[in-house]
Design a protein around this motif. Structure first.
Motif, PDB file in Angstrom:
ATOM      1  N   THR A 179       8.229  11.355   1.014  1.00 49.45           N
ATOM      2  CA  THR A 179       7.198  10.560   1.898  1.00 49.45           C
ATOM      3  C   THR A 179       7.584   9.156   0.863  1.00 49.45           C
ATOM      4  O   THR A 179       8.441   9.187  -0.205  1.00 49.45           O
ATOM      5  CB  THR A 179       6.226  11.923   1.645  1.00 49.45           C
ATOM      6  N   ASN A 180       6.755   8.412   2.040  1.00 54.06           N
ATOM      7  CA  ASN A 180       6.279   7.076   0.943  1.00 54.06           C
ATOM      8  C   ASN A 180       6.429   7.085  -0.368  1.00 54.06           C
ATOM      9  O   ASN A 180       5.873   5.613  -1.324  1.00 54.06           O
ATOM     10  CB  ASN A 180       5.524   6.590   1.676  1.00 54.06           C
ATOM     11  N   LEU A 181       5.090   8.323  -0.716  1.00 51.74           N
ATOM     12  CA  LEU A 181       4.502   7.757  -2.701  1.00 51.74           C
ATOM     13  C   LEU A 181       5.750   8.697  -3.420  1.00 51.74           C
ATOM     14  O   LEU A 181       5.389   8.293  -4.595  1.00 51.74           O
ATOM     15  CB  LEU A 181       3.601   8.595  -2.017  1.00 51.74           C
ATOM     16  N   ALA A 182       6.509   9.314  -2.716  1.00 50.88           N
ATOM     17  CA  ALA A 182       8.065  10.522  -3.412  1.00 50.88           C
ATOM     18  C   ALA A 182       8.425   8.897  -5.208  1.00 50.88           C
ATOM     19  O   ALA A 182       8.071   9.392  -5.886  1.00 50.88           O
ATOM     20  CB  ALA A 182       9.303  10.296  -2.660  1.00 50.88           C
ATOM     21  N   GLY A 183       8.673   7.713  -4.467  1.00 50.02           N
ATOM     22  CA  GLY A 183       8.961   6.460  -5.167  1.00 50.02           C
ATOM     23  C   GLY A 183       7.740   6.208  -6.933  1.00 50.02           C
ATOM     24  O   GLY A 183       7.924   5.774  -7.319  1.00 50.02           O
ATOM     25  N   VAL A 184       6.376   6.612  -6.212  1.00 46.77           N
ATOM     26  CA  VAL A 184       5.641   6.468  -7.134  1.00 46.77           C
ATOM     27  C   VAL A 184       5.252   7.592  -7.880  1.00 46.77           C
ATOM     28  O   VAL A 184       4.852   7.930  -8.568  1.00 46.77           O
ATOM     29  CB  VAL A 184       4.733   5.979  -6.147  1.00 46.77           C
ATOM     30  N   ASP A 234      -5.322  -1.882  -1.545  1.00 47.12           N
ATOM     31  CA  ASP A 234      -6.836  -2.682  -1.362  1.00 47.12           C
ATOM     32  C   ASP A 234      -7.529  -1.231  -0.012  1.00 47.12           C
ATOM     33  O   ASP A 234      -7.172  -1.855   1.142  1.00 47.12           O
ATOM     34  CB  ASP A 234      -7.026  -3.517  -1.608  1.00 47.12           C
ATOM     35  N   VAL A 235      -8.189  -0.769  -0.073  1.00 46.38           N
ATOM     36  CA  VAL A 235      -8.904   0.669   0.434  1.00 46.38           C
ATOM     37  C   VAL A 235     -10.737  -0.218   0.443  1.00 46.38           C
ATOM     38  O   VAL A 235     -11.138   0.732   1.162  1.00 46.38           O
ATOM     39  CB  VAL A 235      -8.866   1.738  -0.233  1.00 46.38           C
ATOM     40  N   ASP A 236     -10.922  -1.688   0.214  1.00 48.24           N
ATOM     41  CA  ASP A 236     -11.696  -1.929   0.999  1.00 48.24           C
ATOM     42  C   ASP A 236     -11.879  -2.665   1.902  1.00 48.24           C
ATOM     43  O   ASP A 236     -11.409  -3.138   2.015  1.00 48.24           O
ATOM     44  CB  ASP A 236     -12.519  -2.921  -0.302  1.00 48.24           C
ATOM     45  N   LEU A 237     -12.131  -1.273   2.977  1.00 48.75           N
ATOM     46  CA  LEU A 237     -11.657  -2.237   3.835  1.00 48.75           C
ATOM     47  C   LEU A 237     -12.886  -3.188   4.582  1.00 48.75           C
ATOM     48  O   LEU A 237     -12.585  -4.275   5.883  1.00 48.75           O
ATOM     49  CB  LEU A 237     -11.485  -1.500   5.695  1.00 48.75           C
ATOM     50  N   CYS A 238     -14.061  -3.270   4.780  1.00 44.63           N
ATOM     51  CA  CYS A 238     -15.546  -4.437   4.758  1.00 44.63           C
ATOM     52  C   CYS A 238     -14.489  -5.506   3.779  1.00 44.63           C
ATOM     53  O   CYS A 238     -15.575  -6.899   4.593  1.00 44.63           O
ATOM     54  CB  CYS A 238     -16.651  -3.862   4.764  1.00 44.63           C
ATOM     55  N   GLY A 239     -14.440  -5.288   2.647  1.00 48.39           N
ATOM     56  CA  GLY A 239     -14.663  -6.196   1.871  1.00 48.39           C
ATOM     57  C   GLY A 239     -13.833  -6.564   0.530  1.00 48.39           C
ATOM     58  O   GLY A 239     -13.740  -6.501  -0.431  1.00 48.39           O
ATOM     59  N   PRO A 240     -12.349  -6.723   1.580  1.00 41.35           N
ATOM     60  CA  PRO A 240     -11.051  -6.914   1.230  1.00 41.35           C
ATOM     61  C   PRO A 240     -11.065  -8.343  -0.344  1.00 41.35           C
ATOM     62  O   PRO A 240     -10.489  -8.904   0.354  1.00 41.35           O
ATOM     63  CB  PRO A 240      -9.957  -6.467   2.286  1.00 41.35           C
ATOM     64  N   LYS A 251      -5.608   6.892   5.916  1.00 43.26           N
ATOM     65  CA  LYS A 251      -4.500   7.836   5.918  1.00 43.26           C
ATOM     66  C   LYS A 251      -3.812   6.860   6.420  1.00 43.26           C
ATOM     67  O   LYS A 251      -3.168   7.676   5.175  1.00 43.26           O
ATOM     68  CB  LYS A 251      -5.361   8.923   6.955  1.00 43.26           C
ATOM     69  N   GLN A 252      -3.791   5.852   6.888  1.00 40.31           N
ATOM     70  CA  GLN A 252      -2.265   5.484   7.309  1.00 40.31           C
ATOM     71  C   GLN A 252      -1.735   4.681   6.065  1.00 40.31           C
ATOM     72  O   GLN A 252      -1.250   4.796   5.530  1.00 40.31           O
ATOM     73  CB  GLN A 252      -2.420   4.682   8.280  1.00 40.31           C
ATOM     74  N   PHE A 253      -2.442   3.994   5.624  1.00 40.92           N
ATOM     75  CA  PHE A 253      -2.697   3.529   4.539  1.00 40.92           C
ATOM     76  C   PHE A 253      -2.086   4.315   2.972  1.00 40.92           C
ATOM     77  O   PHE A 253      -1.452   3.834   2.276  1.00 40.92           O
ATOM     78  CB  PHE A 253      -3.685   2.284   4.165  1.00 40.92           C
ATOM     79  N   VAL A 254      -2.759   5.250   3.419  1.00 35.30           N
ATOM     80  CA  VAL A 254      -1.931   5.724   1.777  1.00 35.30           C
ATOM     81  C   VAL A 254      -0.573   6.654   2.492  1.00 35.30           C
ATOM     82  O   VAL A 254       0.452   5.831   1.438  1.00 35.30           O
ATOM     83  CB  VAL A 254      -3.079   7.119   1.137  1.00 35.30           C
ATOM     84  N   THR A 255      -0.077   6.597   3.597  1.00 34.09           N
ATOM     85  CA  THR A 255       0.768   7.174   4.101  1.00 34.09           C
ATOM     86  C   THR A 255       1.936   6.709   4.219  1.00 34.09           C
ATOM     87  O   THR A 255       3.150   7.448   4.529  1.00 34.09           O
ATOM     88  CB  THR A 255       0.705   9.112   4.660  1.00 34.09           C
ATOM     89  N   ASP A 256       1.638   5.586   4.864  1.00 32.27           N
ATOM     90  CA  ASP A 256       2.614   4.800   5.619  1.00 32.27           C
ATOM     91  C   ASP A 256       2.672   3.765   5.549  1.00 32.27           C
ATOM     92  O   ASP A 256       3.202   2.396   6.016  1.00 32.27           O
ATOM     93  CB  ASP A 256       1.947   4.342   7.373  1.00 32.27           C
ATOM     94  N   SER A 264     -11.960  10.072   2.296  1.00 27.83           N
ATOM     95  CA  SER A 264     -10.123  10.001   2.559  1.00 27.83           C
ATOM     96  C   SER A 264      -9.440   9.773   1.862  1.00 27.83           C
ATOM     97  O   SER A 264      -8.432  10.406   2.018  1.00 27.83           O
ATOM     98  CB  SER A 264     -10.412   9.402   3.506  1.00 27.83           C
ATOM     99  N   THR A 265      -9.602   8.749   0.895  1.00 32.13           N
ATOM    100  CA  THR A 265      -7.918   8.606   0.087  1.00 32.13           C
ATOM    101  C   THR A 265      -7.837   9.070  -1.192  1.00 32.13           C
ATOM    102  O   THR A 265      -6.680   9.365  -1.214  1.00 32.13           O
ATOM    103  CB  THR A 265      -8.978   6.914  -1.101  1.00 32.13           C
TER     104      THR A 265
END
Lengths: 262, 159
Positions: B4-9, B46-52, B111-116, B139-140
């Motif tokens: 997974t994309n987070l495996a190296g974190v 940065d998961v602040d979608l309205c005010g990044p 979800k996409q931001f976390v996994t993709d 969701s996060t």
């Protein structure tokens, strides 16, 4: 009147509370303050109403009254404990906002002020949608001078335009600090890109006023007292009063325009 | 099994507050910079979608993101490229565009931001959040659950 900002922590709830107090100073006016910040409701504490509960009657939910002519509603009044987290997704929040509008027995009201959470999401879409059958006079948008705030506020202005919500104007909070001892002015949040003034010029919206930082504001909010009453001589009070007057004039203008149409 | 994309974190930190405007994004940025200075590889989500706010704070607000076969390539900050950043700020056509989305749409993007996002190998991933306890937060945490969360840092101001 909706009180909005793209940004959190700029003084929306503070402003909503003071606007409500300011308008209710005229005892002939009936004022309602609706807090739709479901996750972080600040209004109960700021209005000195912590611990109050909502009563149901045959005619619906009863607002909590600060004064005879100033009623308040907030999710804060529905919590068993003030530290309870409301961990709700959008649809559930929307449901409560609908109930606030439909089931609260506000009575005859001259001014309904709606305090909102930061952002441009469920709460904001819902309030505009649910109030579309009636009219919204407009939105007051709150910011602080720095670019990190303004960049979120520009989005909020675009949101208003997108949903055809008239913008009454912008309020710049935390705009400078005058030391009570040496009277020197400091910019605690420097307007590195021209502040609200420049943004309003660029986007062709009205700047209703700038309010300086005054530590008494935070204190009054924490103690649930009206800052305008506790510090009548503060430059911040003068700014707030001017802004409130401009909002009143705006609303009265719209009344006159509507009368003409009728 | 596919990596997974987070495996190296190695460590995942959430920066939270109930309240807005207390300095979450500021702290996330400074923490990332301090860790980088200490020789660590750092990512910021940065998961602040309205005010990044993070792109501007790291002076990469004009950057764009693109896709590779494992997902999105984050924006690398600075000459040493030691900080990787993903924010919705990079997906906006214009910086003043409002993201006027209801919960379900926000949830899908988070979800996409976390996994993709193709983070690669990181010592720390700092997740900056918006104020509140709602869709973004639920969701996060849900999307991060299979991975080991170091914990949350809560930010406040005195009042």
């Amino acid at each position: 009147v909706l009180v909005l900002s793209g940004k959190g922590g700029v003084g929306k709830s503070t402003f909503s509370a003071l606007l409500a107090h300011g308008l209710a100073a005229d005892e002939t006016k009936q004022v309602a303050l609706l807090d739709i910040d479901i996750c972080g409701p600040s209004i109960p504490k700021m209005m000195g109403l912590e611990g109050e509960q909502v009563h149901q009657s045959g005619s619906g939910w009863s607002p909590v009254y600060v004064e005879e002519n100033l009623g308040v509603m907030s999710v804060g009044f529905l919590l068993s404990s003030p530290d309870d987290a409301v961990i709700w997704r959008g649809p559930k929040k929307n449901g409560l906002i609908k109930q606030f509008l439909r089931d609260v027995d506000w009575g005859e009201v001259d001014y309904l002020i709606v305090d909102t959470p930061p952002g441009t999401s469920d709460e904001h879409l819902s309030i505009v949608q649910y109030l579309s059958a009636t009219h919204i006079d407009g939105a007051v948008i709150v910011t602080t001078p720095q670019e990190v705030s303004l960049q979120d506020v520009r989005k909020e202005i675009n949101f208003c335009r997108k949903v055809k919500l008239p913008i009454i104007g912008v309020v710049e909070n935390m705009s400078g600090f005058v030391c009570p001892k040496c009277k020197n002015e400091s910019q605690i949040f420097p307007p590195t890109t021209g502040g609200a003034e420049k943004m309003c010029q660029n986007l062709n919206v009205s700047l209703l006023g700038k309010v300086p930082l005054d530590p008494q504001i935070g204190k009054s909010c924490d103690r649930g007292q009206s800052f305008l009453a506790e510090a009548p001589e503060s430059p911040a009070t003068l700014s707030y009063r001017n802004i409130i007057q401009r909002i009143q004039e705006y609303c009265e203008q719209r009344d006159l325009q509507e009368e003409k149409i009728i | 099994a596919e990596r997974t994309n987070l495996a190296g974190v190695r460590h995942i930190l959430l920066v939270l507050s109930g309240k807005g405007g207390v300095g979450k994004s500021t702290l996330s940025t400074e923490l990332a910079l301090a860790l980088r200075d200490a020789g660590k590889r750092v990512g910021i989500l940065d998961v602040d979608l309205c005010g990044p706010s993070i792109p501007r704070m790291l002076r990469v607000q004009d950057s764009a993101v693109h896709q590779c076969d494992t997902g999105w390539v984050p924006v690398f900050v600075g000459q040493d490229k030691a900080i990787a950043l993903m924010s919705i700020g990079f997906l906006l056509e214009r910086p003043d565009d409002a993201v006027v989305w209801r919960g379900p749409k926000k949830n899908a993007l988070i979800k996409q931001f976390v996994t993709d996002v193709a983070w690669g190998d990181l010592d720390f991933l700092i997740v900056d959040t918006p104020p509140g306890t709602s869709d973004e937060h639920i969701s996060t945490v849900e999307a991060l659950r299979p991975h080991q969360l170091l914990g949350a840092i809560l930010v406040t101001t005195p009042q």
